[in-house]
Scaffold this motif. Structure first.
Motif, mmCIF file in Angstrom:
data_model
loop_
_atom_site.group_PDB
_atom_site.id
_atom_site.type_symbol
_atom_site.label_atom_id
_atom_site.label_comp_id
_atom_site.label_asym_id
_atom_site.label_seq_id
_atom_site.Cartn_x
_atom_site.Cartn_y
_atom_site.Cartn_z
ATOM 1 N N THR A 225 0.840 -1.183 0.000
ATOM 2 C CA THR A 225 0.000 0.000 0.000
ATOM 3 C C THR A 225 0.881 1.240 0.000
ATOM 4 O OG1 THR A 225 -1.846 1.083 1.119
ATOM 5 C CG2 THR A 225 -0.173 0.130 2.527
ATOM 6 N N SER A 226 0.293 2.405 -0.178
ATOM 7 C CA SER A 226 1.023 3.669 -0.076
ATOM 8 C C SER A 226 1.179 4.030 1.387
ATOM 9 C CB SER A 226 0.266 4.788 -0.782
ATOM 10 O OG SER A 226 0.168 4.519 -2.150
ATOM 11 N N ASN B 107 1.299 9.151 0.484
ATOM 12 C CA ASN B 107 2.249 9.521 -0.555
ATOM 13 C C ASN B 107 2.302 8.400 -1.591
ATOM 14 O OD1 ASN B 107 4.407 10.252 -2.132
ATOM 15 N ND2 ASN B 107 5.779 10.673 -0.421
ATOM 16 N N PRO B 108 1.885 8.631 -2.838
ATOM 17 C CA PRO B 108 1.823 7.541 -3.821
ATOM 18 C C PRO B 108 3.180 6.981 -4.238
ATOM 19 C CG PRO B 108 1.225 9.633 -4.832
ATOM 20 C CD PRO B 108 1.376 9.893 -3.371
ATOM 21 N N THR B 109 4.281 7.713 -4.017
ATOM 22 C CA THR B 109 5.597 7.171 -4.380
ATOM 23 C C THR B 109 6.269 6.462 -3.217
ATOM 24 O OG1 THR B 109 6.738 9.231 -3.832
ATOM 25 C CG2 THR B 109 5.958 8.962 -6.113
ATOM 26 N N ASN B 110 5.713 6.575 -2.032
ATOM 27 C CA ASN B 110 6.274 5.940 -0.842
ATOM 28 C C ASN B 110 5.448 4.682 -0.561
ATOM 29 O OD1 ASN B 110 7.813 5.529 1.399
ATOM 30 N ND2 ASN B 110 7.046 7.305 2.530
ATOM 31 N N ARG B 111 5.970 3.511 -0.925
ATOM 32 C CA ARG B 111 5.209 2.266 -0.842
ATOM 33 C C ARG B 111 5.670 1.387 0.315
ATOM 34 N NH1 ARG B 111 1.375 1.855 -5.113
ATOM 35 N NH2 ARG B 111 1.957 3.477 -6.565
ATOM 36 N N THR C 107 7.527 4.950 -7.965
ATOM 37 C CA THR C 107 6.229 5.430 -8.437
ATOM 38 C C THR C 107 5.285 4.279 -8.758
ATOM 39 O OG1 THR C 107 7.163 5.611 -10.649
ATOM 40 C CG2 THR C 107 7.089 7.615 -9.318
ATOM 41 N N ASN D 8 -5.047 3.205 -2.933
ATOM 42 C CA ASN D 8 -3.821 2.731 -3.571
ATOM 43 C C ASN D 8 -3.377 1.402 -2.989
ATOM 44 O OD1 ASN D 8 -3.532 4.902 -5.297
ATOM 45 N ND2 ASN D 8 -2.581 6.157 -3.721
#
Length: 163
Positions: free
Chosen positions: A35-36, A40-44, A128, A158
């Protein structure tokens, strides 16, 4: 006498080979999902679990056949990693280098020791998109590689699960 030693040596060799084949066909490390982190969508966050009977040691991680910009192991002493889990400034979560902490087997985690003992593990990567994850680790001093192809859900969040 030589025949008995040969039979004994051959028997031990067969048992060891069978054990290694069993371990390779049933690897102890599994990915539960990802998940995010903190919206933050780039931090997974990639949640991992040790299903084995001994600790394991992470070595490296590849995301889509490349090293990620950054990768950390997060140890949670409380809640599991879900959508909306607050990572930053959470006193029950600690950040480590991938090789710094051994991952304890989930069957031996005391679920009543919340806040005192590691309960959940995740790898935080800065990427990303994630389609394929490859984690290299050692278990019983034997090198293993876990490769998982991830596919996004059709939900608004996400959150992503394994194929």
């Amino acid at each position: 006498m030589k025949k008995i030693l040969f039979i004994l040596f051959f028997s031990v060799l067969v048992v060891v080979a069978a054990f290694v084949i069993y371990l390779k066909s049933n690897p102890p490390l599994v990915i539960n999902g990802y998940t995010s982190a903190d919206g933050n969508p780039t931090n997974r966050l990639i949640e991992i679990e040790n299903k084995g009977i001994r600790e394991l040691q992470l070595q490296t991680i590849l995301v889509d056949e490349k090293y990620p910009e950054s990768a950390k192991l997060i140890v949670s002493k409380s809640e599991p990693f879900e959508i909306g889990t607050k990572i930053e400034n959470n006193p029950n979560m600690t950040f480590h280098k991938l090789t710094q902490v051994r991952i304890f087997p989930s069957q031996y985690i005391d679920r009543q020791a919340i806040g005192k003992q590691p309960q959940h593990y995740a790898i935080q990567v800065n990427a990303t998109t994630i389609q394929k994850v490859t984690i290299q680790y050692n278990y019983l001093k034997i090198p293993f590689t876990l490769t998982a192809e991830l596919q996004p859900n059709n939900e608004q969040e996400n959150d992503t699960k394994l194929k």
